[in-house]
Scaffold this active site. Structure first.
Site, mmCIF file in Angstrom:
data_model
loop_
_atom_site.group_PDB
_atom_site.id
_atom_site.type_symbol
_atom_site.label_atom_id
_atom_site.label_comp_id
_atom_site.label_asym_id
_atom_site.label_seq_id
_atom_site.Cartn_x
_atom_site.Cartn_y
_atom_site.Cartn_z
ATOM 1 N N GLU A 160 -4.984 -4.668 10.989
ATOM 2 C CA GLU A 160 -3.988 -3.932 10.894
ATOM 3 C C GLU A 160 -4.153 -2.796 12.244
ATOM 4 O O GLU A 160 -4.995 -2.117 12.383
ATOM 5 C CB GLU A 160 -4.133 -2.787 9.694
ATOM 6 C CG GLU A 160 -3.769 -3.363 8.350
ATOM 7 C CD GLU A 160 -3.208 -2.397 7.415
ATOM 8 O OE1 GLU A 160 -2.012 -2.736 7.010
ATOM 9 O OE2 GLU A 160 -3.890 -1.454 7.166
ATOM 10 N N LYS B 224 -0.012 4.360 -0.314
ATOM 11 C CA LYS B 224 -0.661 5.419 0.124
ATOM 12 C C LYS B 224 -0.246 6.702 -0.731
ATOM 13 O O LYS B 224 -0.181 6.480 -1.783
ATOM 14 C CB LYS B 224 -0.067 5.595 1.575
ATOM 15 C CG LYS B 224 -0.260 4.384 2.506
ATOM 16 C CD LYS B 224 0.005 4.504 4.040
ATOM 17 C CE LYS B 224 -0.246 3.133 4.698
ATOM 18 N NZ LYS B 224 -0.048 3.232 6.015
ATOM 19 N N SER C 229 3.633 -1.731 10.312
ATOM 20 C CA SER C 229 5.298 -1.688 10.519
ATOM 21 C C SER C 229 5.961 -3.337 10.332
ATOM 22 O O SER C 229 6.818 -3.468 10.845
ATOM 23 C CB SER C 229 5.613 -1.342 12.116
ATOM 24 O OG SER C 229 5.247 0.130 12.277
ATOM 25 N N HIS D 16 -9.580 0.947 5.280
ATOM 26 C CA HIS D 16 -8.319 1.350 5.557
ATOM 27 C C HIS D 16 -8.355 2.122 6.817
ATOM 28 O O HIS D 16 -9.092 3.026 7.078
ATOM 29 C CB HIS D 16 -7.199 1.538 4.721
ATOM 30 C CG HIS D 16 -5.707 1.853 5.027
ATOM 31 N ND1 HIS D 16 -5.454 2.677 5.952
ATOM 32 C CD2 HIS D 16 -4.684 0.751 4.940
ATOM 33 C CE1 HIS D 16 -4.252 2.242 6.402
ATOM 34 N NE2 HIS D 16 -3.805 1.245 5.605
ATOM 35 N N GLY E 97 2.800 2.596 10.767
ATOM 36 C CA GLY E 97 3.638 3.634 10.574
ATOM 37 C C GLY E 97 4.286 4.343 11.568
ATOM 38 O O GLY E 97 4.728 5.172 11.786
ATOM 39 N N GLU F 2 -6.625 4.436 7.774
ATOM 40 C CA GLU F 2 -6.396 6.023 7.728
ATOM 41 C C GLU F 2 -7.911 6.542 6.993
ATOM 42 O O GLU F 2 -7.943 7.765 7.153
ATOM 43 C CB GLU F 2 -5.336 6.214 6.730
ATOM 44 C CG GLU F 2 -4.068 6.022 7.454
ATOM 45 C CD GLU F 2 -2.771 5.330 6.586
ATOM 46 O OE1 GLU F 2 -2.724 5.408 5.701
ATOM 47 O OE2 GLU F 2 -2.170 4.825 7.520
ATOM 48 N N ASN G 278 0.940 -1.256 -0.032
ATOM 49 C CA ASN G 278 0.160 -0.005 -0.037
ATOM 50 C C ASN G 278 1.035 1.262 0.046
ATOM 51 O O ASN G 278 1.497 1.540 1.028
ATOM 52 C CB ASN G 278 -0.941 -0.006 1.146
ATOM 53 C CG ASN G 278 -1.665 1.240 1.309
ATOM 54 O OD1 ASN G 278 -1.657 2.107 0.427
ATOM 55 N ND2 ASN G 278 -2.597 1.459 2.606
#
Ligand code: 13P
Length: 265
Positions: free
Chosen positions: A175, A13, A221, A103, A181, A105, A11
């Site tokens: 996730e 992003k 991560s 996701h 991140g 985010e 991904n």
């Protein structure tokens, strides 16, 4: 019982520009071919929408066995007055085969609700796309002991109205938000516990047989150095990779770890 085929997604992003996106796709495709990854694992990459076509053209040039193309999001609407949105049909027009929905985010930064995630998931699956439904708890929810409840709510809501006939096209990604991140990875045991809980829920929602065939990826991560111990867990069938997918060599090392380590049934 058939084995679940390892699966790894990159991904990207909101990273890369046109030139670096094409170069990264080329490097991933070359390395995937060199290591004959397609024999052992499914690999997909999700560039930003605006570079999908350039990446597609690069991959089609001479990498028939390269990674498949994924998109980071999709509209739940088929067409019409939805400024800025991208439909399943538009993605299929660019040979996109996989989309991410839910996701973290998009849930926590953009504000997508479980209902929106469900509508996107159903719409993508109905259109014939593969869908990777992402779920995961925040740090606060984990510390409050709510991890399983949150994942259960997100899986149930995300899959509401999704029939068993669609499960072949579905992948789940766990996730944990606090691991994305941040350089903080869930321990293999913690990740395994969450995955096992999700698989048990899927067995309840569909059937033990169907649940045992579904791939559940871990994301947060993942790096070349920690991939193998995560993927060795019995319910972890690969990964959804953010930062480390921007480096072709590192991403391919993670894919190789999945190909060598995930042989779960
Ligand atoms: P990182 O690998 O950068 O933690 O991101 C994970 C992720 O969000 C993949 O979708």
């Amino acid at each position: 019982m058939t084995q679940r085929r390892p699966c790894v997604g990159g991904n990207w992003k909101m990273n890369t520009d046109r030139e670096s996106a094409v170069a990264l796709a080329r490097a991933v495709a070359n390395a995937a071919q060199e290591h004959k990854l397609e024999q052992h694992a499914d690999v997909f990459i999700c560039p930003p929408f605006v570079y999908l076509d350039a990446v597609r053209l690069e991959l089609e040039a001479d990498a028939p066995e390269g990674p498949t193309l994924g998109a980071q999001d999709v509209s739940e609407q088929p067409n019409g007055a939805f400024t800025g949105e991208i439909s399943s049909a538009m993605l299929q027009d660019l040979d996109v085969e996989m989309v991410l929905t839910g996701h973290s985010e998009r849930r926590h930064v953009i504000g997508e609700t479980d209902d929106v995630v469900n509508a996107k998931t159903r719409s993508a699956l109905d259109a014939g796309l593969m869908c990777c439904l992402c779920v995961g708890e925040t740090l606060q929810q984990r510390e409050a002991g709510d991890t399983d409840r949150v994942n259960e709510t997100q899986v149930r809501a995300g899959l509401a109205g999704v029939g068993a006939h669609h499960l072949d096209s579905l992948v789940i990604a766990y996730e944990p938000v606090w691991a994305i991140g941040t350089g903080r990875t869930a321990t293999p045991d913690d990740a395994q516990a969450a995955h096992a809980h999700i698989r048990a829920l899927l067995a309840d929602l569909y059937s033990p047989d169907l649940a045992s065939g579904l791939r559940i990826l871990y994301g947060g991560s993942v790096k070349p150095g920690n991939a193998a111990e995560l993927f060795a867990q019995p319910d972890i069938d690969g990964g959804l990779i953010g930062g480390a997918s921007l480096d072709a060599e590192g991403f391919i090392a993670i894919c190789q770890a999945a190909a060598q380590t995930c042989h779960h049934a």
